[in-house]
Scaffold this active site. Structure first.
Site, PDB file in Angstrom:
ATOM      1  N   LYS A  58      39.565  50.761  38.931  1.00 52.41           N
ATOM      2  CA  LYS A  58      40.433  50.924  40.097  1.00 52.41           C
ATOM      3  C   LYS A  58      41.662  51.751  39.719  1.00 52.41           C
ATOM      4  O   LYS A  58      42.069  52.672  40.436  1.00 52.41           O
ATOM      5  CB  LYS A  58      40.863  49.551  40.644  1.00 52.41           C
ATOM      6  CG  LYS A  58      39.731  48.809  41.350  1.00 52.41           C
ATOM      7  CD  LYS A  58      40.059  47.351  41.653  1.00 52.41           C
ATOM      8  CE  LYS A  58      38.841  46.668  42.253  1.00 52.41           C
ATOM      9  NZ  LYS A  58      39.003  45.209  42.446  1.00 52.41           N
ATOM     10  N   GLN A 102      43.411  40.792  41.497  1.00 48.79           N
ATOM     11  CA  GLN A 102      42.003  40.677  41.156  1.00 48.79           C
ATOM     12  C   GLN A 102      41.574  39.207  41.135  1.00 48.79           C
ATOM     13  O   GLN A 102      42.249  38.360  40.549  1.00 48.79           O
ATOM     14  CB  GLN A 102      41.762  41.340  39.784  1.00 48.79           C
ATOM     15  CG  GLN A 102      40.308  41.423  39.363  1.00 48.79           C
ATOM     16  CD  GLN A 102      39.467  42.363  40.234  1.00 48.79           C
ATOM     17  OE1 GLN A 102      39.993  43.312  40.825  1.00 48.79           O
ATOM     18  NE2 GLN A 102      38.186  42.100  40.318  1.00 48.79           N
ATOM     19  N   ASP A 125      43.126  44.797  50.073  1.00 49.79           N
ATOM     20  CA  ASP A 125      41.845  44.092  49.980  1.00 49.79           C
ATOM     21  C   ASP A 125      41.386  43.590  51.360  1.00 49.79           C
ATOM     22  O   ASP A 125      40.223  43.224  51.535  1.00 49.79           O
ATOM     23  CB  ASP A 125      42.014  42.851  49.087  1.00 49.79           C
ATOM     24  CG  ASP A 125      41.343  42.991  47.738  1.00 49.79           C
ATOM     25  OD1 ASP A 125      40.363  43.747  47.635  1.00 49.79           O
ATOM     26  OD2 ASP A 125      41.797  42.321  46.798  1.00 49.79           O
TER      27      ASP A 125
HETATM   28  N1  GUN Z   1      36.760  40.278  42.607  1.00 51.80           N
HETATM   29  C1  GUN Z   1      35.510  40.712  42.924  1.00 51.80           C
HETATM   30  N2  GUN Z   1      35.553  41.553  43.980  1.00 51.80           N
HETATM   31  C2  GUN Z   1      36.842  41.651  44.338  1.00 51.80           C
HETATM   32  C3  GUN Z   1      37.514  42.386  45.352  1.00 51.80           C
HETATM   33  O1  GUN Z   1      36.928  43.105  46.162  1.00 51.80           O
HETATM   34  N3  GUN Z   1      38.866  42.230  45.390  1.00 51.80           N
HETATM   35  C4  GUN Z   1      39.538  41.430  44.518  1.00 51.80           C
HETATM   36  N4  GUN Z   1      40.863  41.331  44.645  1.00 51.80           N
HETATM   37  N5  GUN Z   1      38.941  40.740  43.573  1.00 51.80           N
HETATM   38  C5  GUN Z   1      37.610  40.854  43.480  1.00 51.80           C
END
Ligand code: GUN
Length: 313
Positions: A58, A102, A125
């Site tokens: 990311k 995350q 998100d």
């Molecule tokens: N963990 C697994 N997928 C995601 C996601 O799309 N966003 C976040 N913040 N954590 C994750």
């Protein structure tokens, strides 16, 4: 035998690349016209290996499209109060337009409380109840990246959705539920299935568009798939032994070599050979849904930055 198939591949990798380019252009324009460089901050607590890889990807992708990209790595024993303080500080920082914490967070930390502390306009998100509520109501807002990416992929490949029966297998807050709402917004007739659903193969095999987000490797076999269905596979799992690899991929040399040389290949929630045998169009694993999640995260961050200066498109 490797399955011969006329099914159309819905190429998530190529689509994600196109979206990255569009976002890069949008970032350059925002900088030029408003003097604003979109900023994304990802917060990672602890050392979960999968999360570390996701966060690195990311961070790197955001930099590549010209964003100010930052990852805050906090130790696993960081208290909930400290995490909340970090989020509040980012909420108050005008150079940060997108905040992503995350998941999963370490045990003992209330993830929902953390999510609800993120300023809704920075919640790239799309997990904050403000944004999920707006999605449900059909109002503009930030939409969860994976489901948003799937809809974007289906639209770009001009897969007809209006009036079609879409069956979503999985009811998570991150994928299944928002995906069902987005499909409804495209005028699909939507059924949501889950672990307690009776006659799952019967319902799944009535789908024109079948979307599997159950988190179980290759569980969706041919009896779940109507001939000619469009199949979207959200799962991603490691296959580490040759016998399973052969069962799933036949004599596919590339897959076997990956297991032998790199220790694993990847499979989704759908049995790959059965999918090719039945589907008219499908998302591969890898290279299907996976790359779209980051692409839509970048798009959401650009949207949040545009809205911060009143330049929303
Ligand atoms: N963990 C697994 N997928 C995601 C996601 O799309 N966003 C976040 N913040 N954590 C994750």
């Amino acid at each position: 035998m490797q399955t011969e198939s006329s099914a159309r591949k819905l190429d998530g990798k190529a689509t994600a690349k196109a979206i990255h380019q569009e976002v890069a252009k949008g970032c350059a324009e925002l900088q030029e016209n408003h003097g604003v460089r979109p900023g994304l901050t990802v917060v990672l607590v602890g050392e979960d290996p999968a999360s570390q890889i996701y966060v690195r990807n990311k961070e790197k992708s955001a930099t590549e499209v010209g964003m100010k990209s930052e990852a805050l790595r906090l130790p696993a024993d960081t208290s909930e109060a400290e995490i909340l303080d970090t989020v509040r500080r980012l909420n108050d920082d005008p150079s940060v337009h997108g905040i992503l914490v995350q998941l999963p967070l370490p045990e003992g930390v209330d993830s929902q409380k953390v999510i609800e502390t993120i300023a809704p306009e920075k919640d790239v998100d799309g997990f904050h109840p403000y944004n999920t509520g707006r999605l449900l109501t059909g109002l503009p807002g930030l939409v969860s990246c994976t489901p948003f990416g799937i809809i974007e992929l289906l639209k770009r490949y001009e897969v007809p959705m209006s009036g079609k029966h879409a069956v979503v297998i999985g009811r998570s807050n991150i994928v299944g539920k928002p995906l069902a709402v987005l499909l409804l917004r495209e005028n699909c007739t939507v059924t949501i299935c889950h672990s307690r659903t009776q006659d799952l193969p019967g319902i799944a095999s009535s789908a024109d568009i079948l979307l599997a987000a159950i988190g179980r490797p290759a569980m969706i076999t041919r009896e779940y798939i109507k001939p000619g269905a469009v199949v979207v596979d959200v799962g991603i799992h490691r296959v580490e032994d040759e016998a399973t690899c052969r069962e799933l991929f036949g004599d596919n040399e590339r897959r076997l070599r990956a297991v032998q040389k790199r220790g694993a290949t990847l499979v989704g929630d759908v049995h790959p050979q059965h999918m090719l045998e039945r589907a008219s169009a499908y998302t591969p694993v890898p290279g299907g849904v996976g790359p779209l999640t980051i692409a839509l995260l970048l798009q959401n961050t650009l949207q949040a930055a545009r809205e911060s200066v009143g330049a929303a498109s």
